[in-house]
Structure formats: C-alpha cells, structure tokens
Design an enzyme around this catalytic site. Structure first.
Site, short mmCIF file in Angstrom:
data_model
loop_
_atom_site.label_atom_id
_atom_site.label_comp_id
_atom_site.label_asym_id
_atom_site.label_seq_id
_atom_site.Cartn_x
_atom_site.Cartn_y
_atom_site.Cartn_z
N GLY A 20 45.72 46.41 44.53
CA GLY A 20 45.45 45.39 45.53
C GLY A 20 44.41 44.43 45.00
O GLY A 20 43.70 44.71 44.03
N LYS B 137 37.61 49.96 41.14
CA LYS B 137 37.27 48.77 41.91
C LYS B 137 36.51 47.81 41.00
O LYS B 137 35.47 48.17 40.43
CB LYS B 137 36.43 49.17 43.11
CG LYS B 137 36.34 48.13 44.19
CD LYS B 137 35.72 48.77 45.43
CE LYS B 137 35.78 47.84 46.61
NZ LYS B 137 35.24 48.49 47.82
N GLY C 237 41.74 40.85 46.27
CA GLY C 237 41.22 39.99 47.33
C GLY C 237 40.27 38.98 46.75
O GLY C 237 40.16 38.82 45.53
N GLY C 238 39.55 38.30 47.62
CA GLY C 238 38.65 37.26 47.16
C GLY C 238 37.52 37.79 46.31
O GLY C 238 37.07 37.14 45.36
N SER D 216 39.45 43.18 42.63
CA SER D 216 40.73 43.87 42.64
C SER D 216 40.51 45.36 42.52
O SER D 216 39.45 45.83 42.12
CB SER D 216 41.62 43.37 41.49
OG SER D 216 40.98 43.59 40.24
N VAL D 217 41.56 46.12 42.87
CA VAL D 217 41.53 47.56 42.75
C VAL D 217 42.73 47.96 41.91
O VAL D 217 43.87 47.56 42.19
CB VAL D 217 41.57 48.25 44.13
CG1 VAL D 217 41.53 49.77 43.96
CG2 VAL D 217 40.42 47.79 45.00
N ASP E 160 33.05 48.20 58.94
CA ASP E 160 34.36 47.55 58.78
C ASP E 160 35.48 48.54 58.99
O ASP E 160 36.42 48.64 58.20
CB ASP E 160 34.47 46.88 57.41
CG ASP E 160 35.63 45.88 57.35
OD1 ASP E 160 36.05 45.39 58.42
OD2 ASP E 160 36.12 45.61 56.24
#
Length: 971
Positions: free
Chosen positions: A98, A122, A100-101, A104-105, A215
């Site tokens: 995955g 990560k 994101g801003g 990444s993972v 979160d």
C-alpha cells in the site's frame, strides 16, 4: 495553524461558510470573505485560518496528510528507487502492500542470517532529515515496542538505511478489513460483537500502557483467516501525560492526523485528547459493523457537513437504519450502548474501554447493561430474555414472542406516544409481564393469554388519559391478533374503537389504529362486507394525510387485498397487493418484514388468477426473505411465507412438495400458537385440497375435520370463513363417497354461498352441485338429478363454466342407471377439461367416467379411455382412490366381456382390496365384490366366488341407492 479556541456553538455557521468558500477558486476566497456581512466579523479570522490550511481540512487519511515542508534536492529520496528486489537495510522488498502521501508499506524479508519471516516494511517518501516524519517514525517505534498483545500487530525491528531512510519492520498480517470480513463471512450480530470485543481488548491494553491510538477505523483493524483481530498503525498514537494528549509542534507541522468519519468532536475542534476519544471512535466502528452504515446522515457531502454533524447532530439509532434482518437484534441494549459511546461530551461516554466492552458482554449474556436506567420495564424484558431456555420454554417463548410483537409495535409508534403517556404505556406493560414471575420456582407461570386477559381487564380500572387507554388496548389487541385468539381480539378491538371514537374522535391516529385492528377481527370472523366498508372509510381518512399513516396505510392496502381475495375479486386483490409492496419497498426497503407481508398477499392474488409462474416466483422470493429475516422459522411471517410457498408450489404442479411445505408450516404454527389456533386451521384447510389432488382421501377427511373443528371456534356460522372450512370438510367426505355425512353440511353451504355471492356466482354454483351429489350419494338420486339440471342450466349461461357440475351430473345419471345421459354429461365435462382447465387427477376422473359410461352403453373406445384414466391416476396421485378403483372395475369388465377373465382377475382383486381397506360398507365395495365374484365363477373357482358374492349381496342390500337393491336380486 488551526485555532484551538473555536467555539462549539459557532461551528455550524462556520462550517457552512467554509463549504461555500471551498467551492470558490483560491484566488477569489479573500475577496469573498471581505464581502461578507459584518455579522460574520467574529468568524472571519477562524475562516481565514481554516482556508489557509485547506489541504489539511480536506484530508481523509493520515497517509495522505503530507506536511508542507520545503526540501532541497540533496535531501530527497524518490519513489522510483523503491521496487521489488531492492534492499532497505537488512530487508529485501518483495511487493508493495500500500502507499499514501506519507510513505509506502512493502512486504519484505530479511537478507541476513536472522529469523526469516515476512514483515510489513513501512517506508517514508522522504529522508530522515525531514524532522517531522522522522519524529513520527521514532515515536511509532517507541510506542509499538511497549505494546505486546495478541491483537496488536507487533514491531519486529526499526532502523535507518545507509541512505538515511528510516524504516519500521512490523508483523505482516494476512487479513482483511474488519468490516469487509463481517460482510464476507455474513456474521450475525453476536459474531460481530465478539469480533469487536477483540478490538476493544487491544485498545484497552494500549490505554493501560498510556497510549491512545487516535485513528481507530476499519482500515486499521484487520482480521486473519482464523478470525483473529490485529490492530494496526499506531503512527498517530500519543503517549498520555496525566490522561491527556496535547497538541505538539509535530502535529502543527503535519496537520491533525485523523480520519474525520471516525474522529471525536474534541478531535474535530483540535482540543486535548483522552481515552474518551478512542472510545468515541470505537463507538463509530461498532456502529458501522452492526448497522452497516455510519452514524450521521449528511445533508450534503463535504468535510464541513461531516464535522458539523459530529459536533452538533445526534446519531441515528442503529436499529432505524440497519438492514431489516438485524434491526430487531439492535433495538434496545445495543442502540443504547453505542449511543453512550458516541456522546458529544467526553465525560458522558464510558469511562474506560473495559466499561464499554463489559456492557457488550452483559448484553451477550442477557444481563441488564449499565448504560441504561434500571426501570421496571427494562428489568422485566431482561428477565424474559434470560428464561427463554428454561424448563418453562413453551410458555416463556410465547411470552417472548408477545413481548417482541408488542414492544416492536410500540417502538414503531413511539412518535405518537410522547412524554408522560409513553412512560405510562411502558410501565403498564412491564407490570403485567412482571406478574408472570418467570424467575420464580412455580411449576406453571401465567400463560401469555392469561397475561393479556389480565392486562385487558386492568385497562378498565386504569386511571389514565383516554389516549393511554386506547393505545394500551390496541397494543394488547395486536398481541391477541398475533396469538390467534379471535374472541379476545374482537372484544379488545371493539373497546378500543369505542373509547377512541368517543374520547378522541374517529379520525384520531390512535382510533384509526384501533379501527384497523377491528378490520382484522371482521376478516377473521368472515364478515367480508363489514371489513370492506371499514377499509374504504379508513382509506379516505389515511390518504388525506399519508405522512401520518405510512406503515398503517401499507397494512391497509394488504388488508384490502385480502378482503378482495375473500370476495373473489382477484384483479382488485393483485392491484392492492402491488400497492402494498411498492409502498413497503419504498418506505422500508426490499428486505423488510412489511415487504415480506406484501409478497405473500401478492402471491395469493396471482394464484387465484391461475398465474402460477408469477405466484411461484413471488412466493419463492418471500420464502427466501423470510428465512433470511427469521432463520429459525419460528415466527408468524416465516410460517405464512412457507405456507404460501407451499400453495404456490402445489398449484404450479408439484403437489407433493407443496403438501410437505404446508405440513412444515402447520407444525411450526402449532408450536408457536398451539394446536387449536386459527392459523393452524387455515393451513389444515389448505392441505386438504392438496391431499384430495394426491388421492390421499382419508388424510383429507382427517385434516378437513380437524380444520373445521378449529375454524368454527373462530368464525361465525354465517360467514365466508366458516363456510369455506365446512366446504373443505364436505369435499373430503364427498371424495370418500360418504354422502349421508356430507348432506347436512352441503345444504348449509348452499344457503351460505347463495347469501354471500348470489345464485349465479361460481361459488354458489359449485355449492349447489356439491349438494346435488350429496343427495344422490344419500339415495335421493332423483332430487339430486333435478337440482343438477338447474345448476347446469346456470353453468351453461356463464362465459367459462366449470367442468365439475357436468361430471357430477354424470355421476348422478349413472346412479340412476341412465348411462346414455351419463355419457353425454361426462363428455361435456371432458371437452371443458381438454380446454386446459382442471388438474391431472380431475382429467383422469372424467376419463374414467366416460370410459365406464361407454362400457355400459357398448360405445367404442371404452378401453382406450379407461387406460388413459388409469395412467393419469398413477402419474398424478400417490394413493389409490375410489375413482381409480372404478376404472379398474370398468377395465376388468371389458376383459370379462372379451373372455379374458384371467386378465380381469388381478384388476378386480386390487379394486376389491382397496374398498375392503377404505370402506367395506360402501355400495362401491359391494359393486367391486360383485364383479370379482363373477370373475371367480367364470374361472371355475366356485367356493371362492360364493364367498365373495355373498359379501357383495350383504353390502348392496344396505345401499341407499334403489338400483343397487334391485341388483341384489340378480346375484
């Protein structure tokens, strides 16, 4: 940065202004703010501040909230360098999981001699020189290092690559998001709650380590193949200091790291966070798992509207928005538990996650939960729930069914039961059920009907407003309606209507509901005309203000369809049922009990018009929905849906399958209502007609007799329902050729049909034909022939006459010895059936009659017709019937006439044995014995023939048919 002093009361107005500003191009926003009215001056600084951070305001996930930090070329590391096979420290990247801003993972594995296991690596998109992100990575490493729990993804390693890039090596979890897992596994409410308890345990553990997640959302909660939860992404977590997490310079640089859909009000406002913030987010997660939607209905799709809802709007109860099959399970405790977790003020929520999960556990154990007051009503409802599996299971289950029905009805109508009246209604019902004393050691607690009758009597003595009394009587009547006690239902409904009309007016909503209950009483009593008139009157009242009578109007359309079916206006019934279904699906959705009820009535309307494919398709849809809504089948609607499916199946050609489904529905109805309930009688009545089609004549006599014994206790003698039940019994008796037993009933039915439908209605014609047959079978053949001649004259004037009066006329002519006339009538019946009407068994019966008449008259093709009849009987019927025995005798006679006595013998033995088992005193038993004796004599078996002929003589000498007694003299 975002101000910390936004006033909660100003937020709705500020949110609307922000939405309007964000719709403008950035260059025009300042000019627009300056042009605002002076009344907005106090909001302009906050509005400018929010707009300056538009990217943060619009963020929906932490990984997309890249902080605005300038970077030089010497500090940058690009994504292009990340690819499968590349090494980051001791880890080789396998594939991207995955991005994101922020980073990444990757799925990775170690390249050195350490433990070889897959990890989730990560990686940030920037170098460690970017202090904000490096601080986050370090903080996540430090937090995860303190958290060792089976439901939290573990930290295995952390470090910085030779290029200066930080990384975290986390436990790789092969799983799916918790919400997706619940959907894919089709978990029920209890299964979802148990999964949630794993999440709560992980969060409670983190709180004990002074860590809040901040979160919590389904994307951060994975479930493994074994059903184990793993909580992910503590990257935004914060170590608590005296129970509160303050804003830091890091937060200012990065923006508020949160996912708004799951954020607490204090997170939206940028205030200090406590464990109550995680409790709120857990509440949203649980809401979504159970209701399969989120708590707030937004007037517009925007971040501002969402934040306004979180701050100002009370969440909708889960039970009001969940899929229909889950609503009942969510109503009450679970609604209350989740709403407590979603309170706006942190101090109003659960004090700890453990307190939250403890209430969930108490609910699962059917104990009172701590989130709601300990009222009498509530304690009684929990008491009943705990005792459902005790030795008092039958009584308690009945009470539970009633409680469920009454509570559901009351809650659905809570909008009209406001304030003090609502509490009076609740406490009254609670007191009644508390008196059942289910936790006592009494050998026999009060039955549900006893409780209802006690409740009914107590209403008279209750010092309360008329509205309370009317509502209570209506609720009690609804329980009696569900429990099939017609007498008590009518009594209570009439009292409710009388008091409502006198005290509130006939058009008051409470009176209208009582009047609907009275319509049901009319329907079950068979008072079709009274029901129709009241339906029309109620329809006028309710259509004047449909918004006030949504559910009631749907119910009234269903009743109108039922009433039209009883009145044999099937097209009107179909139209009314379609109205009910369309309205139910528009108001509640296709998976709702109201839609299920409408499907059942629509299927019935189709069946009565011989639209068998449409009926079966509709009934099957209803059956499937019922099993989805009520998997155990022990519910009135599930029973009705199964019964309607059975009828549709039978009339579409699978008669045996239909009887099986109806028998199961009858069994369930007996368990739920008791063996003498009206519903049981209806199902037995329906089973009777299919028993007759299958040739199970004795079973039809038993089922129809029992059905009538039940129905005569519920329906008045001069009503359609009473006559229908009596008619089912007479049809079984006539099929068994027990004319004298049937005769009084056929006379009564003939008069009832004439009164209810008029002389020329198909029901009236059929009733007169049945009476004519009963007369003939009783020995009054000439009277029966005279009546059937009049019936045939009326039948011939109709556009589409039934074949039944014609073949009954053939039976009567044969009994009179007028075989040519019998042949003419039978051939008329055959012509009608060859047009496509009638069942296979009915066609075989008429073919038998034509064949016998041809045998008697010497007409051609008698053998072919009898062979067709025998083939039809074997294919359509599971047991031998009197008509099939007649065909065997007729075919044997043709063999005898042709000199083939050896071929005739087995047919006659079979017919004779049937009658000896079925009714050895019947004149048809004597007739079969007569021909068997003659056959045996022809074969030279004199002693056997003498015994059989002697038996024939004794039987026929007692026959009421004059020709039979004359026949005896020729034996």
């Amino acid at each position: 940065m975002i101000r910390m002093s936004i006033d909660r009361g100003q937020w709705p107005q500020l949110s609307r202004l922000l939405d309007a500003a964000l719709d403008l191009p950035p260059a025009e926003r300042d000019r627009w703010i300056e042009a605002l009215d002076s009344s907005f001056d106090a909001l302009k600084p906050d509005l400018r501040d929010l707009l300056s951070r538009a990217s943060s305001v619009e963020t929906r996930d932490f990984l997309n909230s890249l902080p605005a930090v300038s970077s030089g070329s010497s500090d940058s590391v690009t994504d292009a360098a990340d690819h499968a096979g590349r090494c980051i420290g001791p880890y080789r990247l396998t594939r991207e999981l995955g991005a994101g801003g922020m980073g990444s993972v990757w799925l990775a594995e170690r390249t050195d001699d350490s433990v070889r296991r897959p990890v989730a690596l990560k990686l940030p998109h920037v170098m460690s020189a970017r202090i904000g992100l490096a601080e986050r990575m370090v903080r996540e490493r430090d937090i995860l290092a303190t958290l060792v729990h089976p439901n939290i993804a573990r930290l295995y390693d952390a470090g910085i690559s030779p290029e200066g890039r930080p990384y975290l090596a986390l436990e790789y979890v092969e799983g799916v998001r918790i919400d997706r897992y619940c959907r894919e596994q089709a978990l029920d409410v209890q299964g979802r709650l148990r999964l949630f308890l794993q999440v709560a345990a992980a969060v409670a553990y983190a709180h004990a380590k002074l860590v809040i997640h901040r979160d919590l959302k389904p994307a951060n909660i994975l479930v493994t193949r074994d059903g184990e939860v793993r909580l992910l992404d503590f990257g935004v977590a914060k170590l608590l200091d005296d129970g509160r997490a303050e804003m830091t310079r890091l937060t200012e640089l990065s923006g508020r790291a949160l996912t708004p859909d799951y954020a607490s009000p204090e997170q939206i406002l940028g205030q200090s966070l406590t464990i109550a913030s995680d409790i709120y987010s857990l509440g949203v997660v649980l809401y979504e798992l159970l209701a399969q939607t989120r708590p707030y209905r937004l007037s517009r799709e925007s971040r501002g509207a969402l934040e306004e809802a979180i701050l100002e709007v009370e969440p909708v109860r889960m039970s009001g928005v969940a899929p229909p099959g889950m609503q009942k399970a969510l109503r009450g405790d679970l609604d209350t538990i989740v709403l407590k977790a979603l309170r706006k003020q942190p101090e109003d929520r659960y004090a700890t996650v453990n307190a939250f999960s403890d209430d969930v556990i108490r609910h699962l154990r059917r104990l009172p939960v701590l989130a709601r007051p300990q009222s009498t009503w509530y304690r009684v409802s929990r008491l009943i729930a705990r005792n459902r599996v005790t030795a008092m299971v039958v009584t308690v289950a009945s009470i539970a069914v009633l409680v469920g029905a009454i509570v559901a009805l009351w809650q659905a109508r809570a909008a009209v039961a406001e304030g003090r009246r609502a509490e009076e209604v609740r406490e009254f019902i609670a007191t009644i059920f508390q008196e059942a004393n289910l936790d006592s050691d009494q050998s026999r607690p009060a039955s549900v009907l006893e409780l209802l009758k006690q409740a009914s009597n107590r209403v008279d003595a209750l010092e309360a407003e008329p509205a309370v009394r009317v509502e209570l009587l209506t609720l009690i009547g609804s329980g009696l309606l569900s429990l099939d006690d017609t007498d008590a239902l009518e009594n209570v409904a009439r009292r409710a209507v009388d008091e409502g009309t006198q005290s509130l007016g006939s058009d008051h909503p409470l009176t209208v509901r009582a009047r609907i209950l009275m319509v049901w009483a009319h329907m079950y009593r068979g008072r079709t005309q009274e029901a129709g008139g009241e339906i029309d009157a109620l329809m006028q009242v309710m259509t004047r203000d449909e918004s006030a009578f949504g559910e009631e109007l749907i119910e009234l359309w269903r009743i109108r369809a039922d009433q039209a079916i009883d009145a044999h206006r099937y097209e009107d019934a179909e139209a009314a049922a379609m109205q009910a279904l369309t309205r139910a699906e528009a108001s509640f959705g296709a998976q709702h009990p109201e839609s299920l009820r409408a499907l059942g009535v629509l299927s019935t309307a189709y069946r009565r018009q011989d639209k068998h494919a449409e009926a079966l398709r509709t009934a099957e849809r209803g059956r499937d929905l019922a099993l989805k809504l009520f998997p155990d089948g022990q519910h009135a609607m599930a029973i009705f849906a199964r019964a309607e499916y059975g009828r549709a199946l039978a009339e579409a050609g699978d008669v045996a399958g239909g009887v099986e489904q109806l028998s199961l529905a009858t069994r369930d109805a007996e368990k739920l209502y008791g063996p003498t309930a009206r519903t049981v009688g209806f199902h037995l009545q329906n089973i009777t007609q299919y028993h007759l089609q299958l040739g199970s004549i004795q079973a039809a006599v038993v089922s129809s007799t029992r059905a009538f014994d039940i129905m005569k206790e519920h329906a008045e003698p001069d009503t359609f329902n009473y006559a229908a039940a009596l008619n089912a019994k007479t049809q079984a008796l006539l099929a068994a050729r027990r004319g004298e037993e049937a005769l009084p009933a056929t006379a009564q039915i003939q008069e009832a049909a004439k009164r209810l439908f008029g002389d020329t209605h198909p029901n009236a014609v059929g009733a007169r034909a049945s009476h004519a047959l009963a007369l003939g079978l009783s020995g009054r053949v000439d009277e029966g022939r005279a009546l059937i001649d009049a019936v045939l004259a009326d039948a011939r004037r109709t556009q589409k006459p039934s074949a039944r009066p014609f073949y009954i006329a053939g039976d009567l002519e044969r009994l009179a010895g007028r075989h040519a006339r019998a042949l003419a009538r039978a051939e008329e019946a055959l012509a009608l059936l060859n047009g496509g009407d009638g069942t296979a068994a009915e066609l075989a019966r008429v073919q038998m009659q034509v064949g016998l008449a041809r045998v008697e008259t010497g007409a051609a093709e008698a053998a072919s017709m009898l062979d067709q009849a025998l083939s039809g009987f074997r294919e359509s019927q599971s047991e031998m019937t009197p008509a099939q025995a007649d065909a065997l005798v007729g075919r044997a006679r043709l063999h005898l006439d042709a000199g083939r006595a050896d071929e005739a013998l087995p047919l006659l033995i079979e017919a004779d044995q049937f009658w000896r088992d079925f009714d050895d005193q019947s004149r048809w038993a004597g007739e079969a014995a007569l021909w068997l004796g003659r056959c045996l004599r022809t074969l030279g078996r004199g002693p056997e023939a003498a015994d059989v002929l002697d038996r024939a003589r004794r039987t026929l000498s007692h026959s009421p048919i004059l020709n039979d007694r004359e026949l005896v003299t020729r034996i």
